[in-house]
Design an enzyme around this catalytic site. Structure first.
Site, PDB file in Angstrom:
ATOM      1  N   ASP A 234       0.864  -1.177   0.000  1.00  0.00           N
ATOM      2  CA  ASP A 234       0.000   0.000   0.000  1.00  0.00           C
ATOM      3  C   ASP A 234       0.907   1.236   0.000  1.00  0.00           C
ATOM      4  OD1 ASP A 234       0.911   0.253   2.591  1.00  0.00           O
ATOM      5  OD2 ASP A 234      -0.985  -0.286   3.534  1.00  0.00           O
TER       6      ASP A 234
ATOM      7  N   HIS B  60      -1.467   0.261  11.061  1.00  0.00           N
ATOM      8  CA  HIS B  60      -2.472   1.165  10.497  1.00  0.00           C
ATOM      9  C   HIS B  60      -3.645   0.347   9.957  1.00  0.00           C
ATOM     10  CE1 HIS B  60       0.322   1.082   6.721  1.00  0.00           C
ATOM     11  NE2 HIS B  60      -0.573   0.110   6.612  1.00  0.00           N
TER      12      HIS B  60
ATOM     13  N   HIS C 225      -3.174  -3.558   9.180  1.00  0.00           N
ATOM     14  CA  HIS C 225      -1.805  -4.045   8.975  1.00  0.00           C
ATOM     15  C   HIS C 225      -0.981  -3.762  10.224  1.00  0.00           C
ATOM     16  CE1 HIS C 225      -2.481  -3.084   4.402  1.00  0.00           C
ATOM     17  NE2 HIS C 225      -3.182  -4.137   4.813  1.00  0.00           N
TER      18      HIS C 225
ATOM     19  N   HIS D 234      -7.336  -0.704  18.881  1.00  0.00           N
ATOM     20  CA  HIS D 234      -7.257   0.637  18.288  1.00  0.00           C
ATOM     21  C   HIS D 234      -7.457   0.556  16.765  1.00  0.00           C
ATOM     22  CE1 HIS D 234      -5.407   4.744  17.817  1.00  0.00           C
ATOM     23  NE2 HIS D 234      -5.170   4.239  16.618  1.00  0.00           N
TER      24      HIS D 234
ATOM     25  N   HIS E 172     -10.432   1.938  13.752  1.00  0.00           N
ATOM     26  CA  HIS E 172     -10.343   2.557  12.415  1.00  0.00           C
ATOM     27  C   HIS E 172     -11.119   1.719  11.394  1.00  0.00           C
ATOM     28  CE1 HIS E 172      -7.503   5.539  13.645  1.00  0.00           C
ATOM     29  NE2 HIS E 172      -6.485   4.721  13.837  1.00  0.00           N
TER      30      HIS E 172
ATOM     31  N   HIS F 118      -8.875   9.384  14.838  1.00  0.00           N
ATOM     32  CA  HIS F 118      -8.142   9.538  16.097  1.00  0.00           C
ATOM     33  C   HIS F 118      -8.859  10.488  17.049  1.00  0.00           C
ATOM     34  CE1 HIS F 118      -4.071   7.992  14.482  1.00  0.00           C
ATOM     35  NE2 HIS F 118      -4.757   7.045  15.086  1.00  0.00           N
TER      36      HIS F 118
END
Lengths: 82, 370
Positions: free
Chosen positions: B69, B82, B95, B119, B123, B129
């Site tokens: 990516d 992320h 990932h 966390h 997302h 955030h």
């Protein structure tokens, strides 16, 4: 004591990369005026300091650098990413 | 949330673990990921199902450096992981940087996979955030105790803004009472303690934080500081020389040092020397001069010697017999600036530490400059 010049340069590069990754900072490479780019970077530092509740100075001080060096998630804190 | 609020338009979401880190047992990775999903499903109508082949909505993988990516990883430290907001294709995928040392423990030698996964999956479900320190979606990694981990209120508010629960589904514990205003004349506290020079006032799940380092009163929740502790403390006190705060709830107590809950807790209050008939503590306060801690239960109090870690003989005694003007129960207690402050309802009673005589009566929230 003042920061050693070489260290200061390293910090600036680190901060620039951090702001590019997480605060949508884009260096104005074609700008004739270096000061314009520094102003833009200071704005981004302010944005980052504000997000983390640090004192908002626009300067790359010790606390700001320490925060930038913390392990973190790779998603930008503000703005979208594509 | 992300710009334009991307979210899953369905409630049944699939995930697939594509590969494993060699840092951990595969079963531990599976468990960490499943627990991370459980956090989010407990406060949303979402249901997560693991699949073992084909395309899942959320594809989970470990990779180092460039991994296909536009966001290459950066070696040890720095970026840990992320994830992409909900959409087709790469959307929702998470990932993890294989150059990190992943662990199932809370340690400073590695990163707790459950915390990071929880966390990142935030997302994957559409959360951006948070700038609330202590929230799960705060961008900086913070090692914390993961036993009985509870989702901080900021994260619950965020995810429920995207995925509403029907009233039938909503767990009752997720609808806390509203935080009273600082200057509400009826404001009463459950417990109060000092902590490293600051004062923390507790009421239900809420904390008012008065610090010499900032002028405003900060508003937090207990889960912000100690995610695994249940709200509604009965009593709290600090032994500053040991950098230790003790919290009481029902017949158990916990010791914390800063954000860390010490190992081996909770313990039953009988370990402190209380008889079985004592089911809970009303209030506690530590006298830094004598190293004695006073525990208030009903109209009596007990004296505990912190040096010998034992209850003093001759106790319990009537509160009113030794503390002039205190003819009632004590809800919360504090020692500060050479005075004891005993709280009862919306009033507080200032007493001289040495003479134990009443100096004055004030409203409980006088600390908030009301």
């Amino acid at each position: 004591f003042p920061v050693a010049p070489e260290k200061e340069k390293e910090d600036m590069q680190f901060a620039q990369k951090y702001l590019e990754n997480f605060y949508d900072f884009k260096e104005e490479k074609h700008s004739l005026f270096k000061s314009k780019n520094l102003d833009h970077m200071a704005d981004k530092i302010r944005e980052m300091q504000s997000f983390f509740g640090l004192e908002v100075t626009g300067e790359l001080n010790r606390k700001t650098m320490d925060m930038m060096k913390q392990p973190r998630c790779g998603i930008p804190d503000v703005h979208s990413y594509s | 949330t992300f710009p334009r609020n991307p979210r899953w338009k369905k409630e049944d979401i699939t995930y697939r673990i594509l590969n494993y880190t060699p840092d951990m047992l595969q079963a531990d990775v599976d468990e960490a990921i499943a627990k991370a999903f459980d956090l989010w499903s407990s406060v949303t109508p979402l249901r997560f199902t693991r699949i073992y082949s084909g395309d899942a909505d959320i594809m989970i993988s470990f990779a180092a450096g460039f991994h296909g990516d536009f966001y290459s990883f950066d070696g040890p430290g720095g970026t840990l992981a992320h994830a992409y907001p909900p959409s087709n294709g790469i959307g929702g995928d998470a990932h993890f940087d294989e150059d990190e040392n992943w662990t199932k423990f809370t340690t400073y030698n590695g990163y707790n996979l459950f915390l990071v996964a929880a966390h990142e999956l935030g997302h994957s479900l559409g959360l951006g955030h948070s700038n609330v320190f202590g929230a799960l979606m705060y961008p900086i990694y913070m090692a914390k105790d993961t036993r009985n981990f509870r989702l901080p209120q900021d994260d619950i508010d965020g995810i429920q803004a995207l995925y509403e629960m029907s009233p039938r589904e909503e767990p009752t514990e997720m609808t806390p009472s509203k935080r009273p205003a600082d200057c509400d004349p009826h404001l009463a506290f459950d417990a109060i303690t000092t902590l490293r020079g600051e004062i923390l006032f507790f009421k239900d799940s809420y904390v008012w934080r008065k610090s010499p380092y900032f002028s405003e009163i900060e508003h937090d929740t207990i889960s912000t500081f100690w995610p695994s502790l249940a709200a509604g403390f009965d009593a709290a006190y600090e032994v500053d020389k040991k950098d230790r705060v003790i919290f009481f709830k029902d017949n158990e107590y916990w010791a914390v040092s800063g954000y860390n809950i010490e190992a081996g807790f909770p313990k039953p209050i009988q370990n402190l020397g209380f008889p079985r008939s004592v089911r809970k503590i009303d209030a506690a306060v530590h006298d830094q001069n004598t190293k004695k801690t006073y525990f208030f239960v009903g109209n009596k109090y007990w004296s505990f010697d912190e040096n010998t870690q034992s209850m003093e003989k001759g106790y319990p005694r009537k509160i009113a017999a030794d503390f002039q003007g205190i003819g009632h129960t004590v809800d919360a207690a504090l020692q500060k600036n050479g005075h004891f402050y005993f709280f009862h309802g919306s009033n507080q009673y200032e007493l001289d530490v040495k003479t134990k005589k009443l100096v004055r009566v004030m409203k409980s929230n006088s600390w908030f400059d009301c």
